[in-house]
Design a protein around this motif. Sequence first.
Motif, PDB file in Angstrom:
ATOM      1  N   HIS A 179       0.833  -1.198   0.000  1.00  0.00           N
ATOM      2  CA  HIS A 179       0.000   0.000   0.000  1.00  0.00           C
ATOM      3  C   HIS A 179       0.869   1.251   0.000  1.00  0.00           C
ATOM      4  O   HIS A 179       2.066   1.182   0.249  1.00  0.00           O
ATOM      5  CB  HIS A 179      -0.979   0.011   1.179  1.00  0.00           C
ATOM      6  CG  HIS A 179      -0.339   0.071   2.530  1.00  0.00           C
ATOM      7  ND1 HIS A 179       0.488  -0.919   3.015  1.00  0.00           N
ATOM      8  CD2 HIS A 179      -0.406   1.003   3.519  1.00  0.00           C
ATOM      9  CE1 HIS A 179       0.890  -0.604   4.229  1.00  0.00           C
ATOM     10  NE2 HIS A 179       0.379   0.564   4.562  1.00  0.00           N
ATOM     11  N   HIS A 236       1.932   3.805   1.800  1.00  0.00           N
ATOM     12  CA  HIS A 236       2.300   4.542   2.997  1.00  0.00           C
ATOM     13  C   HIS A 236       3.809   4.791   2.966  1.00  0.00           C
ATOM     14  O   HIS A 236       4.567   4.005   2.391  1.00  0.00           O
ATOM     15  CB  HIS A 236       1.893   3.782   4.267  1.00  0.00           C
ATOM     16  CG  HIS A 236       0.537   4.189   4.773  1.00  0.00           C
ATOM     17  ND1 HIS A 236      -0.192   3.418   5.641  1.00  0.00           N
ATOM     18  CD2 HIS A 236      -0.193   5.307   4.538  1.00  0.00           C
ATOM     19  CE1 HIS A 236      -1.342   4.052   5.909  1.00  0.00           C
ATOM     20  NE2 HIS A 236      -1.363   5.186   5.253  1.00  0.00           N
ATOM     21  N   HIS A 242       6.394   2.168   3.295  1.00  0.00           N
ATOM     22  CA  HIS A 242       6.266   0.965   2.452  1.00  0.00           C
ATOM     23  C   HIS A 242       6.684   1.168   0.992  1.00  0.00           C
ATOM     24  O   HIS A 242       7.437   0.376   0.449  1.00  0.00           O
ATOM     25  CB  HIS A 242       4.811   0.451   2.482  1.00  0.00           C
ATOM     26  CG  HIS A 242       4.399  -0.045   3.814  1.00  0.00           C
ATOM     27  ND1 HIS A 242       4.281  -1.374   4.110  1.00  0.00           N
ATOM     28  CD2 HIS A 242       4.104   0.622   4.963  1.00  0.00           C
ATOM     29  CE1 HIS A 242       3.930  -1.524   5.381  1.00  0.00           C
ATOM     30  NE2 HIS A 242       3.813  -0.318   5.917  1.00  0.00           N
ATOM     31  N   HIS A 246      -7.101  -1.053   6.216  1.00  0.00           N
ATOM     32  CA  HIS A 246      -6.033  -0.151   6.691  1.00  0.00           C
ATOM     33  C   HIS A 246      -5.921   1.030   5.714  1.00  0.00           C
ATOM     34  O   HIS A 246      -5.863   2.184   6.129  1.00  0.00           O
ATOM     35  CB  HIS A 246      -4.731  -0.925   6.789  1.00  0.00           C
ATOM     36  CG  HIS A 246      -3.529  -0.092   7.085  1.00  0.00           C
ATOM     37  ND1 HIS A 246      -3.367   0.600   8.265  1.00  0.00           N
ATOM     38  CD2 HIS A 246      -2.430   0.186   6.339  1.00  0.00           C
ATOM     39  CE1 HIS A 246      -2.221   1.255   8.231  1.00  0.00           C
ATOM     40  NE2 HIS A 246      -1.626   1.034   7.077  1.00  0.00           N
ATOM     41  N   ASP A 302       0.433  -4.169   6.365  1.00  0.00           N
ATOM     42  CA  ASP A 302      -0.058  -3.601   7.625  1.00  0.00           C
ATOM     43  C   ASP A 302      -1.460  -4.113   7.945  1.00  0.00           C
ATOM     44  O   ASP A 302      -2.083  -3.645   8.904  1.00  0.00           O
ATOM     45  CB  ASP A 302      -0.117  -2.056   7.543  1.00  0.00           C
ATOM     46  CG  ASP A 302       1.253  -1.421   7.684  1.00  0.00           C
ATOM     47  OD1 ASP A 302       2.245  -2.152   7.883  1.00  0.00           O
ATOM     48  OD2 ASP A 302       1.336  -0.171   7.594  1.00  0.00           O
TER      49      ASP A 302
HETATM   50 ZN   LIG Z   1       0.412   1.471   6.483  1.00  0.00          ZN
END
Ligand SMILES: [Zn+2]
Length: 297
Positions: free
Chosen positions: A80, A82, A85, A151, A170
């Motif tokens: 994802h 973020h 990441h 998430h 996550d």
């Molecule tokens: Zn995350």
Amino acid sequence: MIPYVRDMEFEYGTAQQVSPLIRRVIANNPGPFTFRGTGTYIIGRGEVAVIDPGPDLPEHLDAILAAIAGETVKAILVTHNHADHSPLARPLADRTGAVTYGCPIAVPPGAAEVKMDDDHDEGFVADITVCAGGKIEGPGWTFEAIPTPGHTSNHICYALAQENALFSGDHIMGWSTTVIVPPDGDMGDYYESLRTISNRGFSTLWPTHGPPITEPAPFIDAYLAHRLDRERQILEQLTQGRERIADMVPIMYAAVDARLHPAAAQSVLAHMLHLVKSGQVATDDSAPGLKSAYRLV
Ligand SMILES: [Zn+2]
């Protein structure tokens, strides 16, 4: 109680063989949301896949490149968008010629832009979209992309067939619960995604932060029970006459580090929106948020 797993031995920046097919390099970005740091996984030998290259830290890119010296990166899989990441996905792809996989953040219908949390990495867009799932293969490894919104709306887990293992990003972490930040994070979707993974019967879950979960079934059951307990606590707060999230958090999260209270408030909001959607809670606010007043139906 959630049977958390937190013990891990490692050295920052050094690749460690953690299963027959899996190596892991941990980035030096520890913190209240990242635990010891981002765990970047390398799968296979010779022609490899890399999962969640991690934060924009030059020394982490160097550590990944050192770990795969003499090998080819065929695929980069991103769970994802973020900041801990996805940011290194593009630089790693540029250096290795790898193809990137992930799910772009979608702008909700009627909205002018995507409303994301502060940690969102807007820069990364995958070469190949796996929002609806998909297969990714290399020599000795086969991945299935599994959409797991909750998430974030674009969260993808990656199942490794050869080890009946799942890279859970996550979505499911052994060291902590995950943070759900509305509007991109959605509690109802999250419950569904937990059940999706539970039904698959994986042997091991490898989160991007922390050690693996080697008994997924009881862990996911406890994760779900914990969320339902939070819902019960919110309903209790409303019963006691507290109608605002800011008044509930210090009581519900008294045992939690105060630095995490703003994140906890987002989590209570995520629960609250789910309770509103399911008709258990009401608000007069046309755009229910952190500051709205809520009441039991
Ligand atoms: Zn995350």
